[in-house]
Design an enzyme around this catalytic site. Structure first.
Site: not given
Length: 992
Positions: A241, A381, A383-384, A416-417, A420
């Protein structure tokens, strides 16, 4: 960050005819250049200038047992490949940032083979090879294909098809590929075909490629070297990303071009391979040298964009648990797993997934989630889908972290991740101009998740401190940075990387929070459920989100809005800055105006003549009132008028859910000040914070007088909330004030004024530090505020603070097992050195040389700059620029020394006498930062001339001009600060 530099050339057939008559020398030069750029080659040094270093290149996919399709009879032609500078090629779609809408990717078969081996970690040039088969559907007939590729050597390119509509992937034919070339400025690979692709037909692009794996950069495919169980080890990971998938494999690297992925990783048998999906199978492969490699294949992913493709090759251990049938694994260094450092993250991850599944009524669609703690990962970090990646410092909780904010930080970032997985992975913004739809909502739900699991968590105060405070300091009418931008305004890839900033995350979260506040939480969640359901595995625009909120509004009759949701929210997301709302409590007139930095009288609004549709939640005399709207530049609200009664007061912006600052007329401020002095607890903590922060910001930028803000501090002897004190000290006892020795007029007055009010809060927390500091471990606001309280108390010369600093420092020196409490460690180390002599300084240096953690080394490096002895500081700087044995990594010790009031003058002289050595150690650019620090005392032209004379001897002409302008700006700012400080001094004289 600019695009990568272009180099090389491309010669099409038409151009070749035109060039046929050129001289033989020119033809020879072209041949040499073609050799240089053949095989997709490029100058790696040009990439080093892009994004600070090269990213990793990838390898194509194909499952190991699957054979490539058999080509049609006839010789397979390997296309010539070249990189083409923009001034040599005809205008075309390769000059645009966005891909042309000719092809839609459907499926990628991706195979990567990095040559990482545990016994070759010191090998200078680790490489990987790859293959990718991309099944595409043709939308518009074209004989030219564009896809993204960067830093890749292309070994072969073929186009098969059209594919049979009956037998699936069976090919009917092969499309000739005449040429392959690269438009490097826009990061495209261009395939020139011998015939056009037909609309509606499917084709398979087959590409083989290779490239280097890089260290010290976290883009594309990268290498981490680290120590585990006393041994040197390595792992390989990816970060795609926003636009780094093209560093790893040729692809259609835009978020709306979702496809499915079948991934195969070839790796050394001692390593584990992870990817987005669970492992499907393993086999063995032998290379040309007879070495055996493991081939790991993975199940096919759901539809997803290229930026979520992920893989890791590592020698890590893991802990796992199952949550509602989903296997959750935390991977980390074996030492970390054995010591239980991953247990906290593991225990919170499953419940967070379950909470969000229940909240949105949408199940997480993948069968597993791997989360890996990378030894170093400067992206923090990622979020894949199915393979989340963290820097280990943000995921692993160690025993010594109990007295830090680490537990809350880990909870926030994990939340947060995981957020996502719905906002970003399941529903993805159509393009990067609306990145806030991903990051803003993931940031907002951090707080909702933590509050769900800890209802006593001070959500409003933490949101202000972590989100609002920072972005309100940076945002203003002339910043020209809206949350949602026009896609056509992006012209370079580097501009996409730049939007991962405070405005996307913090202002985006603030937009979501404001929307929730005026709609109600239930209506907010109801609209999001509808939005997420409709756009699952797809892409959305900002208007799609507004449409679903409007549908929720239209389906009920209780909440009425003054305009459509789109009209209201576009007024916030499509323009920069925020409004200042001013209420005249005598007349009830409320007006709005844009917030400017350093507002001047009669400032025209030519640059910013739009208004906002502002939701006004408010309280009167402690009671929450009905929502009203300011949808014009001004409006009258009779209910907001106050009487002469001292009990009558009004505060706008309930819980600071609105993204604006609030001003009042003189009577309004006076009423609030009276209430604070009479009964501060009648005003909630979040609003005591708000009053302090708004008032000081408005006074600094010429909306109100500084005296109005100072009046609000008179009650502070009764203030027992450390977070409010934190806001006061940040605004009143600024860095400039602390470090400027010339503030001798203000210091004794401020000391007397603040110490009188500080003693109660000081006694509370100094007692806790002395008697039972462990009680603070779950008090997030205290943990983040204590350092400022202790620093100010010691700077003001509070004897108990100085004595406590001596005690804690000496106790640690004598008995190193008696650690200094983490929240105040920086202050105690600094004053331990400031109050000590050479013995204490040498002790700290010896500790520094034995530390390996970068955070601890930085703490110690800054503490050593706190010495009051000029000769020690001078020796410190000499150590820093010596080649051996003192290396202070990237900490600029000259800047560290210059930060203190004693060190500034010593650093200035040292700089003049040792510029060559300083420049070699830290670079000439370091002078710009040093000028900022040293220049805090500049207020006369003679001082500027003195600095200019020095700069003229060491800088180039263009640098001298830049520094001269900077010095003039610093001088003007210092004169403004001097005037402000004079008024503060006068007010203190009257009120001390």
């Amino acid at each position: 960050m600019g695009p990568p530099s272009s180099s090389g050339f491309y010669v099409s057939r038409a151009v070749a005819v035109l060039l046929a008559g050129l001289a033989a020398a020119l033809l020879l030069a072209l041949a040499v250049l073609a050799a240089l750029y053949g095989q997709c080659a490029r100058d790696p040094s040009s990439e080093m200038q892009h994004r600070g270093g090269p990213g990793a290149a990838p390898v194509p996919p194909r499952k190991q047992k699957e054979q490539p399709p058999t080509p049609k009879p006839g010789p397979a032609r390997k296309p010539a490949v070249a990189a083409t500078p923009s001034d040599w090629r005809p205008p075309g779609p390769w000059d645009q940032l966005r891909l042309p809408p000719w092809l839609v990717p459907l499926h990628y078969e991706l195979e990567l083979w990095p040559r990482l081996q545990p016994d070759q970690l010191s090998a200078p040039a680790l490489r990987f090879t790859g293959r990718v088969n991309i099944t595409v559907r043709c939308i518009v007939s074209t004989a030219r294909l564009l896809l993204h590729s960067l830093l890749l050597d292309c070994d072969s390119a073929e186009v098969r098809g059209p594919l049979s509509p009956v037998t699936g992937d069976a090919t009917i034919g092969r499309v000739p590929v005449n040429d392959v070339w690269f438009a490097l400025d826009m990061e495209y690979m261009v395939l020139e075909l011998g015939e056009a692709l037909q609309p509606g037909s499917r084709y398979k692009l087959q590409l083989s490629f290779s490239g280097p794996v890089y260290q010290d950069t976290w883009e594309g495919l990268f290498l981490n070297l680290y120590t585990d169980q006393g041994e040197r080890r390595a792992l390989l990971a990816s970060h795609m990303e926003p636009t780094f998938a093209r560093y790893v494999f040729p692809c259609f690297d835009e978020p709306a071009l979702k496809a499915t992925f079948s991934i195969t990783i070839i790796h050394h048998s001692s390593y584990v391979a992870l990817s987005n999906m669970p492992r499907l199978g393993q086999s063995e492969k032998e290379d040309v040298n007879g070495s055996k490699w493991t081939v790991t294949t993975f199940y096919t992913t759901p539809l997803m964009p290229t930026y979520l493709v992920a893989f890791v090759i590592c020698d890590c251990d893991h802990v796992n648990r199952t949550e509602r049938g989903q296997e959750i694994s935390i991977w980390a260094r074996k030492d970390a797993i054995a010591n239980g450092y991953a247990d906290f993250a593991l225990n919170i991850t499953g419940p967070i997934f379950s909470f969000l599944e229940d909240l949105f009524n949408i199940s997480y669609p993948l069968p597993k989630t791997d989360i890996i703690a990378l030894p170093t990962f400067d992206k923090r970090a990622m979020e894949n889908w199915g393979l989340l990646m963290f820097d280990e410092s943000l995921l692993l909780l160690q025993p010594e972290d109990q007295l830090t904010e680490k537990k809350t930080v880990i909870s926030s970032i994990v939340s947060h991740e995981i957020g996502h997985q719905w906002f970003g992975n399941m529903v993805t913004m159509a393009w990067w101009n609306n990145l806030w739809l991903n990051e803003g909502f993931a940031s907002y739900f951090e707080f909702e998740i933590i509050n769900h699991f800890n209802p006593k968590f001070p959500r409003n105060e933490v949101f202000f401190t972590n989100i609002l405070y920072g972005v309100l300091k940076e945002d203003h009418a002339l910043v020209f940075r809206a949350v949602s931008m026009k896609a056509e305004n992006f012209t370079e890839t580097g501009e996409i990387n730049e939007i991962f900033d405070l405005f996307t995350y913090n202002k985006g979260a603030s937009m979501a929070r404001m929307l929730s506040s005026f709609l109600s939480e239930s209506l907010f969640i109801s609209a999001l459920k509808s939005y997420l359901k409709i756009f699952s595995f797809s892409n959305a625009e900002q208007d799609d989100l507004w449409r679903h909120f409007q549908m929720a509004i239209d389906d009920q009759g209780k909440i009425l809005l003054p305009a459509t949701v789109k009209s209201i929210m576009d007024s916030w997301t499509h323009q920069s800055g925020f409004p200042v709302i001013t209420l005249n409590v005598s007349t009830g007139v409320m007006k709005q105006e844009p917030f400017y930095l350093g507002k001047v009288k009669n400032q025209t609004l030519l640059t910013h003549n739009d208004t906002w549709i502002v939701p006004i939640l408010w309280i009167k005399n402690g009671t929450t009132q009905s929502l009203v709207w300011l949808d014009n530049s001004s409006k009258v609200f009779p209910e907001m008028q106050v009487s002469d009664s001292e009990h009558d007061w009004v505060i706008l912006n309930l819980n600071m859910t609105g993204y604006y600052r609030v001003n009042y007329d003189k009577l309004g401020w006076k009423k609030l000040n009276q209430q604070l002095e009479k009964d501060p607890k009648a005003i909630p903590v979040i609003h005591r914070l708000q009053l302090i922060d708004d008032a000081f910001s408005l006074s600094k930028n010429n909306y109100i007088e500084i005296e109005t803000a100072l009046d609000l501090t008179k009650y502070l002897a009764e203030e027992d909330e450390i977070i409010v004190w934190h806001a006061v000290l940040l605004n009143l006892v600024t860095r400039d004030l602390i470090s400027n020795v010339n503030n001798y007029d203000i210091y004794p007055l401020l000391k007397k004024y603040l110490l009188k009010r500080l003693m109660s809060i000081w006694n509370t927390y100094s007692t806790i530090i002395r008697e039972n500091v462990a009680t603070l471990q779950d008090d997030y606001l205290a943990l983040m505020s204590l350092e400022e309280l202790f620093r100010t108390a010691c700077w003001l010369g509070l004897e108990d603070c100085l004595q406590l600093s001596r005690e804690l420092f000496r106790n640690w020196v004598t008995h190193p097992e008696n650690e200094i409490p983490y929240p105040i460690r920086n202050v105690i180390l600094c004053y331990g050195i400031a109050l000590g002599n050479e013995k204490e300084w040498d002790f700290l240096l010896s500790i520094y040389n034995n530390k390996t953690k970068e955070e601890e080394r930085m703490q110690l490096a800054y503490a050593m700059g706190c010495s009051k002895d000029p000769w020690i500081l001078n020796r410190y700087m000499e150590y820093a620029i010596a080649t051996s044995p003192f290396t202070f990594n990237e900490t600029n010790i000259i800047q560290v020394v210059a930060e203190s009031e004693v060190g500034r003058y010593i650093a200035k002289d040292f700089l003049v006498n040792n510029w060559q050595a300083v420049s070699e150690r830290y670079g000439a650019q370091s002078l710009v930062t040093l000028i900022d620090i040293i220049g805090r005392t500049i207020s006369t032209d003679s001082q500027i001339v003195e600095m200019q004379q020095f700069c003229s001897n060491v800088l180039e002409e263009h640098q001298r001009l830049s520094i001269h302008a900077k010095l003039q700006t610093i001088k003007q700012e210092n004169l403004e600060k001097k005037k402000r400080n004079a008024r503060i001094t006068a007010w203190l004289r009257e009120n001390t």
